[in-house]
Design a protein around this motif. Structure first.
Motif, PDB file in Angstrom:
ATOM      1  N   ALA A  85       1.771   4.649  -1.428  1.00 21.82           N
ATOM      2  CA  ALA A  85       1.760   4.677   0.038  1.00 21.82           C
ATOM      3  C   ALA A  85       1.035   3.456   0.599  1.00 21.82           C
ATOM      4  O   ALA A  85       1.513   2.801   1.538  1.00 21.82           O
ATOM      5  CB  ALA A  85       1.101   5.962   0.536  1.00 21.82           C
ATOM      6  N   PHE A  86      -0.132   3.122   0.029  1.00 23.67           N
ATOM      7  CA  PHE A  86      -0.878   1.944   0.469  1.00 23.67           C
ATOM      8  C   PHE A  86      -0.062   0.663   0.239  1.00 23.67           C
ATOM      9  O   PHE A  86      -0.087  -0.266   1.043  1.00 23.67           O
ATOM     10  CB  PHE A  86      -2.208   1.843  -0.288  1.00 23.67           C
ATOM     11  N   THR A  87       0.652   0.626  -0.891  1.00 21.98           N
ATOM     12  CA  THR A  87       1.461  -0.557  -1.211  1.00 21.98           C
ATOM     13  C   THR A  87       2.593  -0.748  -0.211  1.00 21.98           C
ATOM     14  O   THR A  87       2.832  -1.860   0.277  1.00 21.98           O
ATOM     15  CB  THR A  87       2.047  -0.420  -2.637  1.00 21.98           C
ATOM     16  N   VAL A  88       3.291   0.350   0.089  1.00 20.08           N
ATOM     17  CA  VAL A  88       4.389   0.279   1.066  1.00 20.08           C
ATOM     18  C   VAL A  88       3.849  -0.121   2.428  1.00 20.08           C
ATOM     19  O   VAL A  88       4.464  -0.930   3.146  1.00 20.08           O
ATOM     20  CB  VAL A  88       5.130   1.630   1.145  1.00 20.08           C
ATOM     21  N   LEU A  92       5.050  -3.462   4.491  1.00 23.22           N
ATOM     22  CA  LEU A  92       5.598  -3.423   5.848  1.00 23.22           C
ATOM     23  C   LEU A  92       4.801  -4.318   6.789  1.00 23.22           C
ATOM     24  O   LEU A  92       5.371  -5.001   7.648  1.00 23.22           O
ATOM     25  CB  LEU A  92       5.601  -1.983   6.362  1.00 23.22           C
ATOM     26  N   ILE A  93       3.480  -4.317   6.620  1.00 22.36           N
ATOM     27  CA  ILE A  93       2.622  -5.179   7.453  1.00 22.36           C
ATOM     28  C   ILE A  93       3.010  -6.641   7.273  1.00 22.36           C
ATOM     29  O   ILE A  93       3.151  -7.396   8.237  1.00 22.36           O
ATOM     30  CB  ILE A  93       1.140  -4.991   7.087  1.00 22.36           C
ATOM     31  N   LEU A  94       3.184  -7.039   6.029  1.00 22.59           N
ATOM     32  CA  LEU A  94       3.439  -8.449   5.730  1.00 22.59           C
ATOM     33  C   LEU A  94       4.855  -8.890   6.080  1.00 22.59           C
ATOM     34  O   LEU A  94       5.095 -10.069   6.347  1.00 22.59           O
ATOM     35  CB  LEU A  94       3.180  -8.713   4.246  1.00 22.59           C
ATOM     36  N   ASN A  95       5.817  -7.961   6.103  1.00 22.61           N
ATOM     37  CA  ASN A  95       7.212  -8.364   6.259  1.00 22.61           C
ATOM     38  C   ASN A  95       7.885  -7.907   7.552  1.00 22.61           C
ATOM     39  O   ASN A  95       8.838  -8.554   8.000  1.00 22.61           O
ATOM     40  CB  ASN A  95       8.042  -7.837   5.077  1.00 22.61           C
ATOM     41  N   TYR A  96       7.387  -6.823   8.161  1.00 23.56           N
ATOM     42  CA  TYR A  96       8.090  -6.290   9.325  1.00 23.56           C
ATOM     43  C   TYR A  96       7.209  -6.100  10.553  1.00 23.56           C
ATOM     44  O   TYR A  96       7.678  -5.633  11.583  1.00 23.56           O
ATOM     45  CB  TYR A  96       8.748  -4.948   8.976  1.00 23.56           C
ATOM     46  N   SER A  97       5.958  -6.477  10.444  1.00 25.64           N
ATOM     47  CA  SER A  97       5.061  -6.325  11.582  1.00 25.64           C
ATOM     48  C   SER A  97       5.169  -7.527  12.507  1.00 25.64           C
ATOM     49  O   SER A  97       5.375  -8.654  12.057  1.00 25.64           O
ATOM     50  CB  SER A  97       3.616  -6.170  11.100  1.00 25.64           C
ATOM     51  N   LEU A 108     -10.493  -3.608   1.035  1.00 18.73           N
ATOM     52  CA  LEU A 108      -9.599  -4.462   1.803  1.00 18.73           C
ATOM     53  C   LEU A 108     -10.340  -5.565   2.525  1.00 18.73           C
ATOM     54  O   LEU A 108      -9.788  -6.615   2.815  1.00 18.73           O
ATOM     55  CB  LEU A 108      -8.815  -3.615   2.809  1.00 18.73           C
ATOM     56  N   GLU A 109     -11.602  -5.332   2.855  1.00 21.04           N
ATOM     57  CA  GLU A 109     -12.371  -6.368   3.530  1.00 21.04           C
ATOM     58  C   GLU A 109     -12.712  -7.514   2.587  1.00 21.04           C
ATOM     59  O   GLU A 109     -13.014  -8.613   3.029  1.00 21.04           O
ATOM     60  CB  GLU A 109     -13.655  -5.771   4.105  1.00 21.04           C
ATOM     61  N   LYS A 110     -12.684  -7.288   1.294  1.00 22.64           N
ATOM     62  CA  LYS A 110     -13.010  -8.325   0.315  1.00 22.64           C
ATOM     63  C   LYS A 110     -11.775  -9.094  -0.144  1.00 22.64           C
ATOM     64  O   LYS A 110     -11.894 -10.155  -0.739  1.00 22.64           O
ATOM     65  CB  LYS A 110     -13.682  -7.683  -0.916  1.00 22.64           C
ATOM     66  N   LEU A 111     -10.593  -8.538   0.105  1.00 22.64           N
ATOM     67  CA  LEU A 111      -9.357  -9.170  -0.340  1.00 22.64           C
ATOM     68  C   LEU A 111      -8.454  -9.469   0.845  1.00 22.64           C
ATOM     69  O   LEU A 111      -8.504  -8.775   1.867  1.00 22.64           O
ATOM     70  CB  LEU A 111      -8.602  -8.243  -1.303  1.00 22.64           C
ATOM     71  N   THR A 114      -2.236 -10.156   0.894  1.00 29.11           N
ATOM     72  CA  THR A 114      -1.385 -10.410  -0.272  1.00 29.11           C
ATOM     73  C   THR A 114      -2.091 -10.023  -1.561  1.00 29.11           C
ATOM     74  O   THR A 114      -1.502  -9.393  -2.459  1.00 29.11           O
ATOM     75  CB  THR A 114      -0.981 -11.891  -0.326  1.00 29.11           C
ATOM     76  N   GLU A 115      -3.372 -10.378  -1.662  1.00 28.99           N
ATOM     77  CA  GLU A 115      -4.151 -10.027  -2.855  1.00 28.99           C
ATOM     78  C   GLU A 115      -4.259  -8.513  -3.015  1.00 28.99           C
ATOM     79  O   GLU A 115      -4.191  -7.974  -4.117  1.00 28.99           O
ATOM     80  CB  GLU A 115      -5.545 -10.649  -2.786  1.00 28.99           C
ATOM     81  N   HIS A 116      -4.433  -7.847  -1.881  1.00 27.76           N
ATOM     82  CA  HIS A 116      -4.552  -6.391  -1.962  1.00 27.76           C
ATOM     83  C   HIS A 116      -3.214  -5.740  -2.318  1.00 27.76           C
ATOM     84  O   HIS A 116      -3.190  -4.689  -2.977  1.00 27.76           O
ATOM     85  CB  HIS A 116      -5.066  -5.824  -0.639  1.00 27.76           C
ATOM     86  N   LEU A 117      -2.113  -6.355  -1.903  1.00 24.25           N
ATOM     87  CA  LEU A 117      -0.804  -5.846  -2.301  1.00 24.25           C
ATOM     88  C   LEU A 117      -0.665  -5.915  -3.821  1.00 24.25           C
ATOM     89  O   LEU A 117      -0.198  -4.952  -4.458  1.00 24.25           O
ATOM     90  CB  LEU A 117       0.298  -6.666  -1.625  1.00 24.25           C
ATOM     91  N   ILE A 118      -1.079  -7.023  -4.414  1.00 28.53           N
ATOM     92  CA  ILE A 118      -1.031  -7.172  -5.874  1.00 28.53           C
ATOM     93  C   ILE A 118      -1.946  -6.137  -6.544  1.00 28.53           C
ATOM     94  O   ILE A 118      -1.582  -5.515  -7.551  1.00 28.53           O
ATOM     95  CB  ILE A 118      -1.447  -8.599  -6.276  1.00 28.53           C
ATOM     96  N   PHE A 119      -3.141  -5.950  -5.971  1.00 32.71           N
ATOM     97  CA  PHE A 119      -4.087  -4.967  -6.504  1.00 32.71           C
ATOM     98  C   PHE A 119      -3.470  -3.565  -6.484  1.00 32.71           C
ATOM     99  O   PHE A 119      -3.566  -2.803  -7.466  1.00 32.71           O
ATOM    100  CB  PHE A 119      -5.366  -5.000  -5.679  1.00 32.71           C
TER     101      PHE A 119
END
Length: 505
Positions: A85-88, A92-97, A108-111, A114-119
């Motif tokens: 769910a977090f990944t999706v 969506l944030i990166l591609n459709y927002s 998330l504040e440390k990454l 894109t880095e968090h998507l990979i994580f």
């Protein structure tokens, strides 16, 4: 289960336990900020209250599932599904927002996003591996695969549903939750003005024109590099016409000086002080907007109904002017004056006129003949003006207590309405609200809220007026004229009010 397999499964479960404990505790310790950040999310803002609690509860429940043997497998499935769910969500944030918001707390504040998507993708893979290893000899492969596919698809569908519903609620159902555009304006420069009584009389792509309430016969021109031109002092026959409240508007190569309480309108050519009276005693008015060189939108008080009324003043040849009122445009809710109060604005490019109500969430869009095109709503939920009036013996009304002010003097430009709003939305930081003014942006061609802009106060002075051009936003705050450059996150909505890269409803 082999020792090595048990070690891997246990290690992955400990990873999820530590991850969710850290994430949930960090959110709880700064819950107000976490809820604000969820509220600013372009995907979940309409459900920020529910989602902010649900995420923390889900993370803590998963930790408990992973601790107890009877629910351990369910905990592994839930961990994987939640990370999916977090990944999706991030995808969506990166591609459709329309914009990428700030982080949402915890890791998330440390990454970066894109880095968090990979994580997150890595965590999903770990969860799947743990489920397969843990069920290797107890369940058929098909059953395990089906359960993983089902749980992860359901979690992805849930996020997609919230995204689509939140987008619909924000833009269609008028839920009072703002979304702030990603760096829509960038401050470039500013200059000091002589005093704090200036206002915008007009603008184009090369210049802005400033009137001054303490020196109403003066017109100041400032070019796009913020260089001042010499003041133009306009000639007026002060003895013949008993002016009370002079204001100026610039349209094309002409300027118009008017006083609706007299009522008189004069016209002059930019660069020349000479003026000619083009309208006298045709109509008393409280507001006026220039539609074109011989047509003006006015707001007046009807002598028949005693209600505020919109109309048009047509400047004819040889002094033959015509006034036409449209009493059905402004819909009376209580007294017909205070409940209908608001602001006119016109757009020379499209010859459209708007009127936004000050005390309720509605604005009107009209064409150059003042024919109503549509009634649209602002994002707040004040459908009825929150005012209390007392009738007087002469038939007039007096406001008996302060009213709930909703909208400011909105300006129309290139298919958009820029509204300086007066109500704070859900999950907006109080400190940020006090240190800036918020401009909400709307599409005037359909019911659609585009987003919002913060305009920071200059020292202790807030924005008193603003003007929009193709490339810049100009703001007057105190005695400062401030120029902002418009970025693509805002200008892509110009002309027809529709973004080029967004999901269509």
């Amino acid at each position: 289960m082999k020792k090595s397999t048990r070690f891997i499964v246990t290690g992955i479960s400990y990873f999820f336990i530590l991850l969710f404990i850290y994430a949930s505790i960090s959110k709880m310790m700064d819950f107000e900020n976490f809820q604000v950040q969820i509220g600013q999310s372009p995907l979940l803002s309409a459900y920020a209250g529910f989602v902010s609690y649900a995420v923390i509860i889900a993370e803590l429940l998963i930790v408990l599932m992973l601790i107890f043997p009877k629910t351990f497998l369910l905990g592994l499935h839930s961990s994987t599904a939640l990370m999916t769910a977090f990944t999706v969500y991030i995808y969506l944030i990166l591609n459709y927002s329309d914009f990428v918001p700030c982080s949402c707390g915890g890791i998330l504040e440390k990454l970066g996003w894109t880095e968090h998507l990979i994580f997150n993708i890595s965590a999903v893979v770990l969860g799947i591996v743990a489920v397969f290893l843990y069920t290797k000899k107890e369940y058929p492969r098909k059953t395990v695969i089906l359960s993983l596919v089902t749980s992860n698809i359901l979690s992805a569908v849930l996020i997609l549903f919230l995204f689509l519903r939140s987008d619909y609620v924000i833009k269609k159902e008028n839920n009072f939750t703002r979304r702030f555009l990603m760096h829509p304006v960038l401050k470039t420069k500013s200059i000091a003005l002589e005093n704090n009584t200036y206002y915008f009389a007009g603008s184009d792509n090369q210049k802005v024109y400033l009137g001054n309430r303490t020196m109403p016969q003066n017109l100041l021109t400032v070019d796009s590099s913020l260089k001042k031109r010499p003041n133009l002092k306009m000639d007026l026959d002060l003895k013949k016409y008993p002016y009370r409240k002079i204001e100026v508007k610039v349209y094309g190569n002409n300027y118009f000086i008017y006083d609706g309480t007299v009522p008189v309108i004069s016209r002059g050519q930019l660069g020349r002080p000479e003026t000619e009276v083009i309208s006298y005693k045709d109509a008393f008015f409280s507001q006026i907007e220039i539609i074109n060189s011989n047509r003006m939108a006015i707001r007046a008080l009807s002598s028949t109904t005693k209600n505020l009324t919109l109309g048009v003043l047509k400047i004819g040849s040889n002094g033959k002017n015509e006034v036409q009122l449209f009493p059905k445009l402004l819909e009376k809710q209580s007294d017909g004056v205070f409940d209908s109060d608001g602001y006119l604005s016109s757009n020379p490019k499209s010859a459209q006129v708007t009127y936004i109500h000050a005390y309720r969430n509605q604005f009107l869009v009209m064409d150059s003949t003042m024919e109503l095109q549509r009634r649209l709503s602002t994002i707040d939920t004040t459908t009825t003006a929150q005012i209390k009036v007392t009738p007087l013996s002469d038939g007039r009304f007096k406001m008996s207590k302060p009213a709930l002010l909703v909208n400011g003097h909105a300006k129309i430009f290139n298919g958009l309405l820029f509204n300086p709003a007066y109500l704070r939305g859900q999950h907006e930081p109080v400190k940020r609200w006090k240190e800036s003014r918020t401009i909400d942006v709307y599409n005037i061609n359909k019911q659609e809220y585009i987003g919002s802009i913060y305009i920071d106060h200059y020292k202790d002075s807030e924005m008193s007026d603003f003007a929009v051009t193709d490339k810049h936003l100009y703001v007057i705050a105190g005695n400062q004229l401030i120029q902002y450059r418009l970025t693509n996150s805002l200008t892509k909505y110009f002309k027809n009010g529709v973004a080029e890269n967004r999901i269509q409803e």
